[in-house]
Design a protein around this motif. Structure first.
Motif, PDB file in Angstrom:
ATOM      1  N   ASN A  85     -17.621 -13.049 -15.587  1.00 10.81           N
ATOM      2  CA  ASN A  85     -16.536 -14.026 -15.606  1.00 10.81           C
ATOM      3  C   ASN A  85     -15.208 -13.417 -16.040  1.00 10.81           C
ATOM      4  OD1 ASN A  85     -17.358 -13.610 -18.206  1.00 10.81           O
ATOM      5  ND2 ASN A  85     -16.869 -15.690 -18.863  1.00 10.81           N
ATOM      6  N   VAL A  86     -15.111 -12.081 -16.022  1.00 11.17           N
ATOM      7  CA  VAL A  86     -13.849 -11.448 -16.395  1.00 11.17           C
ATOM      8  C   VAL A  86     -13.166 -10.889 -15.147  1.00 11.17           C
ATOM      9  CG1 VAL A  86     -12.751  -9.604 -17.719  1.00 11.17           C
ATOM     10  CG2 VAL A  86     -14.624 -10.917 -18.724  1.00 11.17           C
ATOM     11  N   LEU A  87     -11.959 -11.354 -14.947  1.00 12.79           N
ATOM     12  CA  LEU A  87     -11.163 -10.886 -13.808  1.00 12.79           C
ATOM     13  C   LEU A  87     -10.115  -9.912 -14.341  1.00 12.79           C
ATOM     14  CD1 LEU A  87     -10.116 -11.183 -10.821  1.00 12.79           C
ATOM     15  CD2 LEU A  87      -8.631 -12.995 -11.699  1.00 12.79           C
ATOM     16  N   THR A  88     -10.117  -8.693 -13.820  1.00 12.18           N
ATOM     17  CA  THR A  88      -9.126  -7.712 -14.242  1.00 12.18           C
ATOM     18  C   THR A  88      -8.236  -7.378 -13.063  1.00 12.18           C
ATOM     19  OG1 THR A  88     -10.697  -6.811 -15.823  1.00 12.18           O
ATOM     20  CG2 THR A  88      -8.787  -5.450 -15.321  1.00 12.18           C
ATOM     21  N   LEU A  89      -6.928  -7.434 -13.308  1.00 10.24           N
ATOM     22  CA  LEU A  89      -5.962  -7.124 -12.257  1.00 10.24           C
ATOM     23  C   LEU A  89      -5.141  -5.914 -12.658  1.00 10.24           C
ATOM     24  CD1 LEU A  89      -4.612 -10.738 -11.722  1.00 10.24           C
ATOM     25  CD2 LEU A  89      -6.256  -9.547 -10.270  1.00 10.24           C
ATOM     26  N   TRP A  90      -4.989  -5.003 -11.729  1.00 12.46           N
ATOM     27  CA  TRP A  90      -4.065  -3.878 -11.920  1.00 12.46           C
ATOM     28  C   TRP A  90      -2.854  -4.188 -11.063  1.00 12.46           C
ATOM     29  CZ3 TRP A  90      -1.830  -0.600  -8.397  1.00 12.46           C
ATOM     30  CH2 TRP A  90      -1.152   0.509  -8.917  1.00 12.46           C
ATOM     31  N   LEU A  91      -1.711  -4.189 -11.709  1.00 18.65           N
ATOM     32  CA  LEU A  91      -0.495  -4.632 -11.037  1.00 18.65           C
ATOM     33  C   LEU A  91       0.653  -3.760 -11.519  1.00 18.65           C
ATOM     34  CD1 LEU A  91       0.473  -7.009  -9.237  1.00 18.65           C
ATOM     35  CD2 LEU A  91       0.795  -8.336 -11.311  1.00 18.65           C
ATOM     36  N   ASN A  92       1.253  -2.997 -10.632  1.00 20.94           N
ATOM     37  CA  ASN A  92       2.389  -2.157 -11.019  1.00 20.94           C
ATOM     38  C   ASN A  92       2.093  -1.258 -12.216  1.00 20.94           C
ATOM     39  OD1 ASN A  92       4.404  -2.560  -9.192  1.00 20.94           O
ATOM     40  ND2 ASN A  92       5.240  -4.349 -10.249  1.00 20.94           N
ATOM     41  N   GLY A  93       0.901  -0.739 -12.293  1.00 19.88           N
ATOM     42  CA  GLY A  93       0.571   0.179 -13.379  1.00 19.88           C
ATOM     43  C   GLY A  93       0.120  -0.492 -14.658  1.00 19.88           C
ATOM     44  N   ALA A  94       0.094  -1.820 -14.698  1.00 21.14           N
ATOM     45  CA  ALA A  94      -0.355  -2.517 -15.907  1.00 21.14           C
ATOM     46  C   ALA A  94      -1.614  -3.323 -15.596  1.00 21.14           C
ATOM     47  CB  ALA A  94       0.747  -3.442 -16.413  1.00 21.14           C
ATOM     48  N   LEU A  95      -2.465  -3.476 -16.615  1.00 19.49           N
ATOM     49  CA  LEU A  95      -3.698  -4.241 -16.440  1.00 19.49           C
ATOM     50  C   LEU A  95      -3.575  -5.613 -17.079  1.00 19.49           C
ATOM     51  CD1 LEU A  95      -6.313  -1.480 -17.296  1.00 19.49           C
ATOM     52  CD2 LEU A  95      -5.815  -2.408 -15.045  1.00 19.49           C
ATOM     53  N   HIS A  96      -4.103  -6.608 -16.430  1.00 19.33           N
ATOM     54  CA  HIS A  96      -4.111  -7.977 -16.956  1.00 19.33           C
ATOM     55  C   HIS A  96      -5.520  -8.517 -16.800  1.00 19.33           C
ATOM     56  CE1 HIS A  96       0.278  -7.744 -16.764  1.00 19.33           C
ATOM     57  NE2 HIS A  96       0.104  -7.209 -15.578  1.00 19.33           N
ATOM     58  N   SER A  97      -6.056  -9.040 -17.888  1.00 20.84           N
ATOM     59  CA  SER A  97      -7.423  -9.557 -17.811  1.00 20.84           C
ATOM     60  C   SER A  97      -7.457 -11.054 -18.055  1.00 20.84           C
ATOM     61  CB  SER A  97      -8.304  -8.856 -18.850  1.00 20.84           C
ATOM     62  OG  SER A  97      -8.443  -7.504 -18.508  1.00 20.84           O
ATOM     63  N   PHE A  98      -8.350 -11.708 -17.358  1.00 21.20           N
ATOM     64  CA  PHE A  98      -8.513 -13.148 -17.494  1.00 21.20           C
ATOM     65  C   PHE A  98      -9.995 -13.477 -17.555  1.00 21.20           C
ATOM     66  CE2 PHE A  98      -4.664 -12.337 -15.167  1.00 21.20           C
ATOM     67  CZ  PHE A  98      -3.731 -13.165 -15.783  1.00 21.20           C
ATOM     68  N   GLU A  99     -10.279 -14.489 -18.359  1.00 22.18           N
ATOM     69  CA  GLU A  99     -11.637 -14.993 -18.397  1.00 22.18           C
ATOM     70  C   GLU A  99     -11.687 -16.190 -17.455  1.00 22.18           C
ATOM     71  OE1 GLU A  99     -12.668 -16.547 -22.168  1.00 22.18           O
ATOM     72  OE2 GLU A  99     -14.651 -17.177 -21.519  1.00 22.18           O
ATOM     73  N   ILE A 100     -12.631 -16.172 -16.561  1.00 22.52           N
ATOM     74  CA  ILE A 100     -12.804 -17.330 -15.682  1.00 22.52           C
ATOM     75  C   ILE A 100     -13.686 -18.315 -16.441  1.00 22.52           C
ATOM     76  CG2 ILE A 100     -13.679 -18.161 -13.473  1.00 22.52           C
ATOM     77  CD1 ILE A 100     -12.931 -15.407 -12.332  1.00 22.52           C
ATOM     78  N   VAL A 101     -13.100 -19.440 -16.821  1.00 21.20           N
ATOM     79  CA  VAL A 101     -13.751 -20.360 -17.755  1.00 21.20           C
ATOM     80  C   VAL A 101     -14.674 -21.320 -17.018  1.00 21.20           C
ATOM     81  CG1 VAL A 101     -13.343 -22.051 -19.578  1.00 21.20           C
ATOM     82  CG2 VAL A 101     -11.679 -20.223 -19.163  1.00 21.20           C
ATOM     83  N   GLU A 102     -15.914 -21.296 -17.424  1.00 20.22           N
ATOM     84  CA  GLU A 102     -16.854 -22.299 -16.936  1.00 20.22           C
ATOM     85  C   GLU A 102     -16.645 -23.519 -17.831  1.00 20.22           C
ATOM     86  OE1 GLU A 102     -19.003 -21.838 -14.442  1.00 20.22           O
ATOM     87  OE2 GLU A 102     -18.516 -19.714 -14.133  1.00 20.22           O
ATOM     88  N   ARG A 103     -16.563 -24.681 -17.257  1.00 19.91           N
ATOM     89  CA  ARG A 103     -16.227 -25.846 -18.091  1.00 19.91           C
ATOM     90  C   ARG A 103     -17.218 -26.097 -19.209  1.00 19.91           C
ATOM     91  NH1 ARG A 103     -13.202 -29.352 -13.687  1.00 19.91           N
ATOM     92  NH2 ARG A 103     -12.003 -27.584 -12.997  1.00 19.91           N
ATOM     93  N   SER A 104     -18.531 -25.895 -18.926  1.00 21.05           N
ATOM     94  CA  SER A 104     -19.548 -26.171 -19.955  1.00 21.05           C
ATOM     95  C   SER A 104     -19.466 -25.159 -21.100  1.00 21.05           C
ATOM     96  CB  SER A 104     -20.937 -26.132 -19.330  1.00 21.05           C
ATOM     97  OG  SER A 104     -21.109 -24.875 -18.682  1.00 21.05           O
ATOM     98  N   ALA A 105     -18.891 -23.986 -20.812  1.00 14.17           N
ATOM     99  CA  ALA A 105     -18.882 -22.911 -21.805  1.00 14.17           C
ATOM    100  C   ALA A 105     -17.621 -22.916 -22.657  1.00 14.17           C
ATOM    101  CB  ALA A 105     -19.025 -21.568 -21.100  1.00 14.17           C
ATOM    102  N   ARG A 106     -16.767 -23.906 -22.443  1.00 17.21           N
ATOM    103  CA  ARG A 106     -15.484 -23.942 -23.148  1.00 17.21           C
ATOM    104  C   ARG A 106     -15.601 -23.868 -24.656  1.00 17.21           C
ATOM    105  NH1 ARG A 106     -11.666 -26.907 -20.165  1.00 17.21           N
ATOM    106  NH2 ARG A 106     -11.426 -25.815 -18.193  1.00 17.21           N
ATOM    107  N   ARG A 107     -16.571 -24.597 -25.202  1.00 16.14           N
ATOM    108  CA  ARG A 107     -16.653 -24.743 -26.658  1.00 16.14           C
ATOM    109  C   ARG A 107     -17.381 -23.580 -27.328  1.00 16.14           C
ATOM    110  NH1 ARG A 107     -12.900 -27.559 -26.676  1.00 16.14           N
ATOM    111  NH2 ARG A 107     -12.875 -29.509 -25.557  1.00 16.14           N
TER     112      ARG A 107
END
Lengths: 189, 510
Positions: A85-107
């Motif tokens: 569930n981790v999305l990592t983007l490489w953009l212009n030499g920089a890395l950005h990471s995002f967690e793809i949130v499952e609704r049930s797993a929010r808490r």
């Protein structure tokens, strides 16, 4: 239309990569971005919806996750990698990471974090050199409880706060992975 | 000339040496550990033989295994690369005993320079300036191999540290690469740091001896590449400034040094040549100096190997140092004289490490899921990895070296900045963004360097400039959808192939 909730993962000193993390959508918690993508044309045109904004762009990604987008005349190459569930983007030499949130797993996230402070884990993969922690014994804050070696460098793992050793999990000489549990701690009454 | 050369190393340096060996029309013979079975250095070689084992000790450090392979496959010469057995006198001797040429200096020279205490005494005799220090109660005691770890002895050392004046540096006699080294700021810290340095030296080098040195505040690290042949010729190939270090290990190197005037360069070059001429040194070596703010310089040590940072010298001199090493090892004279070598333009090298600059440069491990090297005019990448390669705990976490050349320093830094921003690596945490920020740092651009630069200046580990929101939105939606179209919930198996490799070209379905 594909829809996702993404939470920016802040690493190091970087602030969340996206300015507007407050979603206009009241159903999502603060810090979570609701994004969706819709196809605008057969020729590779898309519309991205992020919070209350819509952005038109063109883009393409190849089988390797590498691609480019053209937004308002600007051409930007990127790489996208998704692992669980981790999305990592490489953009212009920089890395950005995002967690793809499952609704049930929010808490679930918050309680896991709170429990982490009563455990000493390996900050890196390596070999356990020396263990100063003794089960049942009390220690002061910053006491050097475990000494590890990785790539021939020594590193001391100290107590985050004063407490007592509940259990020593590893033995000197053990080869451990990153985040492996080394010592369990407990508060002194 | 040789018909075949075995390269007793792995990673980028093995690939680098293989290239020259093949260009010279020789067979390049690789050796490999179990995890390196499919490594780039194996794929690029003409022949490759297994070392059967996992750890460095049971593979690339096993003298008997390597000599055995060399003998059974009619190898003429062995190139040790750097690290591993490159500065191991016993290995050089074992090669000679087996009738194989060791591409490097003699065992005697390696032994003399590998012992920092002996080396320093030699330099004092040769008139090369050295840092004030102390290397033990007596030379005889060291030579007889007695231990200096007693508690009473520790007091004698502490007294000497007091005499030299704090801060004092405790260094491993057999050391290198910052291992077994401790800075001691005051008398109270001495006993603990002394014991820790001895312990680290013992485990890293199998030799717990240490020595003391005056700690020069904010010094530059400037080293000279030297070369000697068996015909009595010794030259230097100018300097490399390697002041940008973390944990006493270099991460950025350049040539020329922004600090050296032509007069100082000539003086230091002459001292470097004298340092190795005095010991009859043959093949490639590096004489390391500390340079203080006033331009005074002190001998640090001689490295008896090809350095990690040799490419910057190659870029400014136009020479292939591995080729020269092989020629000298084959008994030929150096193909140049001091006067015929020129230092042209400016070269910079960045070491790309799998490490987290935000967490004290802790090494990170994992599989390189995405890996794409930058290219272009004046851009060189020395690497031994590819997408799917794994950075493990067993070997050095260096991924590659990115080297650029341009007409002057400013142009070289601009070229490096651009190349770093076109070097995507996903799967392990790297120092690429940190290095890109460093290239843009004002004090770095000014050339105001010293070995504590990274402690004094706070350099962000991640990109400072926030990305354009619209661009990020486009990319993150495209990126997020990208995976789900191949089936949400499918666990990515991060093995040899990139995770996208099997998914085929992506086409959006609405």
């Amino acid at each position: 239309m594909k829809r996702f909730d993404l939470r920016p993962i802040v690493s190091g000193t970087r602030a969340p990569a996206v300015g507007k993390t407050e979603s206009a959508d009241r159903r999502t918690e603060p810090g979570v971005l609701r994004v969706s993508l819709e196809r605008a044309s057969e020729a590779g045109g898309y519309i991205a919806h992020i919070g209350d904004r819509s952005i038109e762009f063109e883009g393409e990604a190849d089988g390797d996750g590498a691609g480019f987008v053209r937004v308002g005349g600007r051409v930007v190459p990127f790489l996208a990698d998704r692992c669980d569930n981790v999305l990592t983007l490489w953009l212009n030499g920089a890395l950005h990471s995002f967690e793809i949130v499952e609704r049930s797993a929010r808490r679930a996230g918050a309680s896991a974090l709170a429990a982490a402070s009563d455990k000493l884990v390996a900050p890196m993969p390596g070999t356990v050199l020396k263990i100063n922690a003794v089960a049942g014994e009390a220690f002061e804050a910053h006491a050097p409880l475990v000494i590890m070696e990785s790539m021939k460098m020594e590193m001391t793992i100290s107590a985050p706060q004063a407490g007592r050793v509940k259990r020593v999990v590893v033995a000197p000489g053990a080869l451990v992975e990153m985040d492996a549990l080394l010592v369990e701690l407990e508060a002194v009454d | 000339m040789f018909k075949s050369v075995l390269i007793a190393n792995r990673g980028e340096i093995a690939v680098r040496v293989t290239q020259t060996v093949q260009e010279m029309g020789m067979r390049a013979v690789a050796v490999f550990s179990d995890p390196d079975r499919q490594a780039v250095h194996v794929r690029t070689a003409d022949e490759a033989y297994p070392l059967h084992g996992v750890t460095a000790a049971e593979t690339y450090l096993d003298i008997q295994k390597i000599i055995g392979i060399a003998k059974s496959h009619a190898v003429d010469a062995i190139h040790p690369g750097y690290g591993f057995l490159s500065e191991n006198a016993d290995f050089a001797q074992a090669c000679a005993d087996a009738g194989i040429v060791f591409i490097g200096p003699t065992p005697e020279a390696i032994r003399a320079m590998g012992d920092k205490i002996v080396a320093k005494r030699g330099m004092i005799a040769a008139g090369v300036p050295v840092v004030p220090g102390w290397s033990g109660p007596s030379a005889e005691k060291h030579d007889s191999g007695e231990s200096d770890s007693g508690e009473a002895d520790s007091k004698v050392w502490a007294a000497e540290a007091e005499r030299i004046g704090y801060p004092v540096l405790v260094k491993a006699a057999a050391g290198g690469g910052g291992k077994g080294m401790r800075v001691v700021a005051s008398a109270e810290e001495f006993a603990g740091a002394f014991a820790a340095a001895q312990r680290e030296a013992g485990s890293a080098f199998g030799d717990a001896r240490v020595f003391l040195e005056k700690y020069v505040t904010r010094p530059r690290h400037v080293e000279f590449q030297v070369f000697g042949d068996t015909h009595g010729n010794v030259v230097h190939l100018f300097e490399r400034e390697c002041s940008i270090q973390r944990r006493h290990q270099k991460i950025v190197e350049e040539s020329p040094s922004p600090a050296l005037t032509p007069a100082l360069r000539e003086k230091m070059g002459a001292a470097a040549v004298e340092a190795v001429r005095s010991i009859g040194y043959v093949n490639a070596g590096t004489v390391e100096f500390m340079v203080d703010a006033s331009g005074a310089f002190y001998f640090l040590e001689v490295n008896t190997r090809l350095q990690v940072e040799h490419p910057v010298t190659e870029m400014v001199t136009g020479l292939d140092l591995v080729r020269v090493q092989i020629m000298v090892a084959a008994g030929e004279a150096l193909p140049f004289t001091q006067d015929s070598i020129r230092q042209v333009g400016h070269a910079v090298e960045c070491r790309i490490y799998a490490e987290d600059a935000a967490k004290g440069f802790l090494p990170s491990t994992g599989v390189l899921k995405h890996y794409r090297e930058p290219s272009g005019v004046g851009v060189r990448v020395d690497s031994g990895v590819t997408a799917g390669s794994e950075i493990t705990v067993h070997y050095d976490p260096m991924i590659s070296k990115l080297i650029v050349w341009a007409g002057d320093r400013e142009a070289a830094l601009a070229r490096m900045s651009r190349a770093l921003r076109r070097y995507p690596i996903l799967g392990v945490t790297t120092n690429v963004e940190f290095l890109a920020n460093l290239m843009g740092h004002e004090a770095f651009r000014r050339g105001s360097l010293h070995t504590h630069f990274l402690e004094e200046h706070s350099i962000s580990a991640t990109s400072d400039a926030p990305p354009d929101e619209a661009v990020l939105a486009a990319v993150m939606t495209l990126g997020a959808v990208r995976r789900s179209s191949a089936g949400q919930g499918v666990r990515v198996d991060a093995e040899r192939a990139g995770p996208w490799q099997t998914a085929g070209a992506w086409r959006m379905t609405s």
